[in-house]
Scaffold this motif. Structure first.
Motif, PDB file in Angstrom:
ATOM      1  N   UNK A   1      -6.218  12.057  -5.008  1.00  0.00           N
ATOM      2  CA  UNK A   1      -5.204  12.890  -4.429  1.00  0.00           C
ATOM      3  C   UNK A   1      -4.684  12.678  -3.225  1.00  0.00           C
ATOM      4  N   UNK A   2      -5.346  11.984  -2.400  1.00  0.00           N
ATOM      5  CA  UNK A   2      -5.218  11.663  -1.318  1.00  0.00           C
ATOM      6  C   UNK A   2      -5.018  12.825  -0.094  1.00  0.00           C
ATOM      7  N   UNK A   3      -6.006  13.672  -0.052  1.00  0.00           N
ATOM      8  CA  UNK A   3      -5.761  14.852   0.903  1.00  0.00           C
ATOM      9  C   UNK A   3      -5.664  14.443   2.418  1.00  0.00           C
ATOM     10  N   UNK A   4      -5.896  13.322   2.689  1.00  0.00           N
ATOM     11  CA  UNK A   4      -5.880  12.685   3.966  1.00  0.00           C
ATOM     12  C   UNK A   4      -4.327  12.552   4.389  1.00  0.00           C
ATOM     13  N   UNK A   5      -3.562  12.415   3.443  1.00  0.00           N
ATOM     14  CA  UNK A   5      -2.107  12.156   3.554  1.00  0.00           C
ATOM     15  C   UNK A   5      -1.316  13.554   3.429  1.00  0.00           C
ATOM     16  N   UNK A   6      -1.908  14.442   3.374  1.00  0.00           N
ATOM     17  CA  UNK A   6      -1.333  15.786   3.602  1.00  0.00           C
ATOM     18  C   UNK A   6      -0.762  16.420   4.957  1.00  0.00           C
TER      19      UNK A   6
ATOM     20  N   UNK B   1      -2.546   3.761   0.152  1.00  0.00           N
ATOM     21  CA  UNK B   1      -2.310   3.340  -1.283  1.00  0.00           C
ATOM     22  C   UNK B   1      -2.571   2.002  -1.746  1.00  0.00           C
ATOM     23  N   UNK B   2      -2.896   1.103  -1.081  1.00  0.00           N
ATOM     24  CA  UNK B   2      -3.081  -0.201  -1.505  1.00  0.00           C
ATOM     25  C   UNK B   2      -4.161  -0.784  -2.112  1.00  0.00           C
ATOM     26  N   UNK B   3      -5.421   0.024  -2.314  1.00  0.00           N
ATOM     27  CA  UNK B   3      -6.328  -0.196  -3.007  1.00  0.00           C
ATOM     28  C   UNK B   3      -6.088  -0.054  -4.564  1.00  0.00           C
ATOM     29  N   UNK B   4      -7.414  -0.512  -5.411  1.00  0.00           N
ATOM     30  CA  UNK B   4      -6.935  -0.241  -6.608  1.00  0.00           C
ATOM     31  C   UNK B   4      -7.279   1.112  -6.976  1.00  0.00           C
ATOM     32  N   UNK B   5      -6.851   1.603  -8.082  1.00  0.00           N
ATOM     33  CA  UNK B   5      -7.115   3.107  -8.350  1.00  0.00           C
ATOM     34  C   UNK B   5      -5.972   3.722  -8.997  1.00  0.00           C
ATOM     35  N   UNK B   6      -6.131   5.205  -9.228  1.00  0.00           N
ATOM     36  CA  UNK B   6      -5.171   5.939  -9.621  1.00  0.00           C
ATOM     37  C   UNK B   6      -4.874   7.055  -8.444  1.00  0.00           C
TER      38      UNK B   6
ATOM     39  N   UNK C   1     -11.956  -0.867 -11.605  1.00  0.00           N
ATOM     40  CA  UNK C   1     -10.664  -1.017 -12.157  1.00  0.00           C
ATOM     41  C   UNK C   1      -9.888  -1.662 -11.136  1.00  0.00           C
ATOM     42  N   UNK C   2      -9.228  -2.711 -11.539  1.00  0.00           N
ATOM     43  CA  UNK C   2      -8.502  -3.898 -10.855  1.00  0.00           C
ATOM     44  C   UNK C   2      -7.012  -3.411 -10.617  1.00  0.00           C
ATOM     45  N   UNK C   3      -6.463  -2.163 -11.315  1.00  0.00           N
ATOM     46  CA  UNK C   3      -5.080  -1.862 -11.533  1.00  0.00           C
ATOM     47  C   UNK C   3      -4.901  -0.705 -10.478  1.00  0.00           C
ATOM     48  N   UNK C   4      -3.745  -0.612 -10.092  1.00  0.00           N
ATOM     49  CA  UNK C   4      -3.385   0.432  -9.388  1.00  0.00           C
ATOM     50  C   UNK C   4      -2.278   1.508 -10.161  1.00  0.00           C
ATOM     51  N   UNK C   5      -2.346   2.548  -9.986  1.00  0.00           N
ATOM     52  CA  UNK C   5      -1.501   3.502 -10.895  1.00  0.00           C
ATOM     53  C   UNK C   5      -1.095   4.610  -9.672  1.00  0.00           C
ATOM     54  N   UNK C   6       0.389   5.111  -9.961  1.00  0.00           N
ATOM     55  CA  UNK C   6       0.614   6.313  -9.177  1.00  0.00           C
ATOM     56  C   UNK C   6       1.332   7.400  -9.975  1.00  0.00           C
ATOM     57  N   UNK C   7       1.053   8.428  -9.945  1.00  0.00           N
ATOM     58  CA  UNK C   7       1.552   9.701 -10.329  1.00  0.00           C
ATOM     59  C   UNK C   7       2.274  10.491  -9.417  1.00  0.00           C
ATOM     60  N   UNK C   8       3.720  10.840  -9.395  1.00  0.00           N
ATOM     61  CA  UNK C   8       4.381  11.573  -8.511  1.00  0.00           C
ATOM     62  C   UNK C   8       4.355  12.840  -9.167  1.00  0.00           C
ATOM     63  N   UNK C   9       3.852  13.871  -8.607  1.00  0.00           N
ATOM     64  CA  UNK C   9       4.142  15.295  -9.370  1.00  0.00           C
ATOM     65  C   UNK C   9       5.248  16.040  -8.627  1.00  0.00           C
TER      66      UNK C   9
END
Length: 154
Positions: free
Chosen positions: A38-43, A81-86, A1-9
């Motif tokens: 989910x980026x648990x390392x940013x929690x 959050x700079x890499x590709x992914x969701x 996946x070369x695209x980045x997406x973000x969801x803010x809950x």
């Protein structure tokens, strides 16, 4: 996946957001296998060592004048959050934010253009009942739901 997406809950109060976040945090590896980070390392940023949510990020942008607000390392979050992914970030503390603050967060963190905002809400009567029950458990002395409602929500 070369695209980045973000969801803010954005979980409004009393909408089971904490339960949702605990499950997301505990199942971060499983979610990553499904393609959602989910980026648990940013929690646990800063003094929020036991956080299962992205509390420090949300407070820094949406509640910057709160007593418990603290600066965050924008570079650390942006790099993560700079890499590709969701990606999925979640906190109740996004809820006080206005569009200017959310746009500032998106610009500062270089969030991708492909963004979603997921807001969890609850019927007003259920919200008020839940807050009343919580206040009773904490010993605040409201005798009835009506007493609580008339003093706190009218």
């Amino acid at each position: 996946m070369s695209e980045r997406e973000i969801t803010l809950h954005i979980g409004l109060p009393k909408t089971a957001t904490t339960t949702i976040q605990r499950h997301l945090f505990r199942n971060a590896d499983y979610l990553r296998g499904l393609g959602v980070d989910y980026c648990p390392d940013l929690c646990p940023i800063g003094r929020f060592k036991n956080a299962a949510t992205h509390y420090a990020i949300a407070v820094a942008y949406c509640m910057p004048h709160a007593m418990h607000a603290q600066p965050i390392s924008v570079d650390l979050v942006r790099d993560r959050l700079s890499g590709s992914g969701r990606y999925l970030l979640s906190s109740e503390q996004f809820s006080p934010g206005n569009s200017r603050q959310i746009n500032e967060l998106a610009a500062d963190l270089d969030l991708p253009e492909k963004r979603r905002v997921l807001v969890t809400v609850r019927e007003e009567v259920d919200y008020v009942r839940s807050r009343w029950m919580q206040s009773v458990k904490m010993g605040r002395g409201f005798e009835s739901l009506w007493e609580y409602y008339s003093q706190r929500h009218k």
